[in-house]
Design an enzyme around this catalytic site. Structure first.
Site, PDB file in Angstrom:
ATOM      1  N   SER A  96      43.148  -9.553  41.288  1.00 23.77           N
ATOM      2  CA  SER A  96      43.175 -10.823  40.559  1.00 23.77           C
ATOM      3  C   SER A  96      41.776 -11.139  40.061  1.00 23.77           C
ATOM      4  CB  SER A  96      43.630 -11.940  41.503  1.00 23.77           C
ATOM      5  OG  SER A  96      43.406 -13.208  40.902  1.00 23.77           O
ATOM      6  N   TYR A 101      43.407 -15.791  49.837  1.00 27.81           N
ATOM      7  CA  TYR A 101      43.876 -15.092  48.636  1.00 27.81           C
ATOM      8  C   TYR A 101      42.733 -14.335  47.935  1.00 27.81           C
ATOM      9  CZ  TYR A 101      46.248 -14.133  44.250  1.00 27.81           C
ATOM     10  OH  TYR A 101      46.795 -13.490  43.151  1.00 27.81           O
TER      11      TYR A 101
HETATM   12  N1  LIG Z   1      50.865 -14.627  38.247  1.00 29.08           N
HETATM   13  C1  LIG Z   1      49.541 -14.740  38.253  1.00 29.08           C
HETATM   14  O1  LIG Z   1      48.946 -15.672  37.666  1.00 29.08           O
HETATM   15  C2  LIG Z   1      48.725 -13.696  38.986  1.00 29.08           C
HETATM   16  C3  LIG Z   1      47.340 -13.664  38.710  1.00 29.08           C
HETATM   17  C4  LIG Z   1      46.560 -12.709  39.350  1.00 29.08           C
HETATM   18  C5  LIG Z   1      47.134 -11.806  40.217  1.00 29.08           C
HETATM   19  N2  LIG Z   1      48.483 -11.878  40.471  1.00 29.08           N
HETATM   20  C6  LIG Z   1      49.044 -10.905  41.418  1.00 29.08           C
HETATM   21  O2  LIG Z   1      50.098 -10.209  40.797  1.00 29.08           O
HETATM   22  C7  LIG Z   1      50.977  -9.690  41.805  1.00 29.08           C
HETATM   23  C8  LIG Z   1      52.418  -9.963  41.393  1.00 29.08           C
HETATM   24  O3  LIG Z   1      52.632 -11.350  41.412  1.00 29.08           O
HETATM   25  P1  LIG Z   1      53.530 -12.079  40.309  1.00 29.08           P
HETATM   26  O4  LIG Z   1      52.637 -12.958  39.523  1.00 29.08           O
HETATM   27  O5  LIG Z   1      54.379 -11.107  39.611  1.00 29.08           O
HETATM   28  O6  LIG Z   1      54.383 -13.045  41.265  1.00 29.08           O
HETATM   29  P2  LIG Z   1      55.962 -13.168  41.493  1.00 29.08           P
HETATM   30  O7  LIG Z   1      56.687 -13.295  40.195  1.00 29.08           O
HETATM   31  O8  LIG Z   1      56.109 -14.278  42.500  1.00 29.08           O
HETATM   32  O9  LIG Z   1      56.367 -11.779  42.175  1.00 29.08           O
HETATM   33  C9  LIG Z   1      55.877 -11.428  43.451  1.00 29.08           C
HETATM   34  C10 LIG Z   1      56.556 -10.157  43.895  1.00 29.08           C
HETATM   35  O10 LIG Z   1      56.027  -9.795  45.180  1.00 29.08           O
HETATM   36  C11 LIG Z   1      57.092  -9.586  46.083  1.00 29.08           C
HETATM   37  N3  LIG Z   1      56.746  -9.946  47.452  1.00 29.08           N
HETATM   38  C12 LIG Z   1      56.233 -11.122  47.890  1.00 29.08           C
HETATM   39  N4  LIG Z   1      56.115 -11.110  49.228  1.00 29.08           N
HETATM   40  C13 LIG Z   1      56.573  -9.893  49.639  1.00 29.08           C
HETATM   41  C14 LIG Z   1      56.740  -9.273  50.911  1.00 29.08           C
HETATM   42  N5  LIG Z   1      56.428  -9.932  52.031  1.00 29.08           N
HETATM   43  N6  LIG Z   1      57.220  -8.025  50.968  1.00 29.08           N
HETATM   44  C15 LIG Z   1      57.566  -7.359  49.833  1.00 29.08           C
HETATM   45  N7  LIG Z   1      57.446  -7.884  48.606  1.00 29.08           N
HETATM   46  C16 LIG Z   1      56.963  -9.136  48.511  1.00 29.08           C
HETATM   47  C17 LIG Z   1      58.223 -10.488  45.563  1.00 29.08           C
HETATM   48  O11 LIG Z   1      59.485  -9.949  45.953  1.00 29.08           O
HETATM   49  P3  LIG Z   1      60.440 -10.566  47.097  1.00 29.08           P
HETATM   50  O12 LIG Z   1      60.218 -12.046  47.131  1.00 29.08           O
HETATM   51  O13 LIG Z   1      61.804 -10.150  46.639  1.00 29.08           O
HETATM   52  O14 LIG Z   1      60.007  -9.858  48.335  1.00 29.08           O
HETATM   53  C18 LIG Z   1      58.053 -10.345  44.056  1.00 29.08           C
HETATM   54  O15 LIG Z   1      58.725  -9.197  43.597  1.00 29.08           O
HETATM   55  C19 LIG Z   1      50.561 -10.347  43.119  1.00 29.08           C
HETATM   56  O16 LIG Z   1      49.818  -9.421  43.888  1.00 29.08           O
HETATM   57  C20 LIG Z   1      49.678 -11.497  42.674  1.00 29.08           C
HETATM   58  O17 LIG Z   1      48.719 -11.831  43.651  1.00 29.08           O
HETATM   59  C21 LIG Z   1      49.293 -12.792  39.865  1.00 29.08           C
END
Ligand SMILES: NC(=O)c1ccc[n+]([C@@H]2O[C@H](COP(=O)([O-])OP(=O)(O)OC[C@H]3O[C@@H](n4cnc5c(N)ncnc54)[C@H](OP(=O)(O)O)[C@@H]3O)[C@@H](O)[C@H]2O)c1
Length: 257
Positions: free
Chosen positions: A142, A155
């Protein structure tokens, strides 16, 4: 199983992981989709197999907060005789409040999801990539891994670890045909903020600092192909990042943060 490349994506039930699955399927990859919500994985798998005829998809339900989960994922992949050419460690969530009243076991479980599982899945799958002389690894970090912020004690630091791990791994295996990239998105339209109870953020921040999952994933896949160790995605965050890293300006962000 066909002689296509195979991509394993954690957190493939939503957001960036779902988009990684779509773009990698469009590249012709077979998919291994990992997350807790098995039904959503099956739905995504069915949709992708309909859209991209001929790809194989394996869904593995796993909670990566659990100590044994990465090993179980590895075993499930091996038992089916699949190999992993693309590894995308993407699963993640916002964490417990460091000074809140959660038990330390909740914090440890969070650190397993955000750090240990990433390292362990790299440990499981990268050696075979080195042996075959080809592999692509994207560890989703991130922009918040690039600078310290107050009240972000879990985080941000976990994402800083993911960058450091990816750089060290990338340097270690670059001469063996294996590329490792830490992908650092800024604010991205996914379920992340709604899940964290941060819906307001979209209303209270300018739209130009928000990017689509499609853009972030496309830039990440391009960066790993080029062998970049770190990819800050989104034009705005690429402009900001040198200011966060420079000794001349970093102090201003630390003071404001
Ligand atoms: N969105 C942003 O602004 C942003 C910015 C910077 C970095 N990121 C990073 O991008 C990555 C993806 O996030 P996203 O934005 O796509 O969020 P998201 O739409 O909430 O998706 C998160 C994914 O992670 C999975 N997950 C969460 N907890 C888990 C667990 N305990 N075991 C296995 N899978 C798990 C969820 O699946 P289940 O709930 O089905 O397990 C879901 O598929 C993350 O690492 C996040 O930190 C996001």
């Amino acid at each position: 199983m066909s002689a296509r490349l195979t991509a394993l994506i954690t957190g493939a039930s939503a957001g960036l992981g779902e988009e990684f699955a779509r773009q990698l399927a469009a590249m012709g990859c077979n998919l291994i989709l990992v997350a807790r919500r098995g039904e959503r994985l099956q739905l995504n798998a069915a949709r992708l197999q309909e859209q991209f005829q001929g790809i194989d998809v394996l869904c593995i339900e796993a909670d990566l907060r659990r100590t044994e989960a990465p090993e179980q994922v590895y075993t499930a992949v091996r038992e089916r005789g699949w190999q992993v050419d693309y590894l995308v460690n993407n699963a993640g969530a916002s964490g417990p409040d460091f000074f809140g009243d959660q038990a330390w076991s909740d914090h440890l479980a969070y650190l397993r999801l955000m750090q240990t599982s990433v390292a362990e899945l790299c440990h499981c799958f990268i050696p075979a990539m080195v042996g075959r002389g080809f592999g692509r690894v994207i560890n989703v970090s991130s922009a918040l891994g690039r600078i310290a912020l107050a009240n972000n004690c879990h985080y941000g630091p976990t994402k800083t670890y993911v960058i450091a791990l990816s750089e060290a791994l990338g340097l270690s295996v670059k001469n063996h045909g294996v590329h490792v990239t830490a992908l650092c998105p800024g604010l991205t339209h996914t379920d992340f903020h709604a899940t964290a109870g941060l819906d307001d953020l979209k209303q209270s921040t300018p739209s130009f600092i928000w990017y689509s999952a499609e853009t972030v994933v496309r830039e990440g896949l391009r960066a790993v192909e080029k062998g970049r160790l770190v990819c800050v995605s989104g034009r705005f965050y690429r402009w900001l990042d040198p200011l966060l890293q420079s000794v001349w300006t970093r102090w201003m962000f630390l003071r404001a943060g």
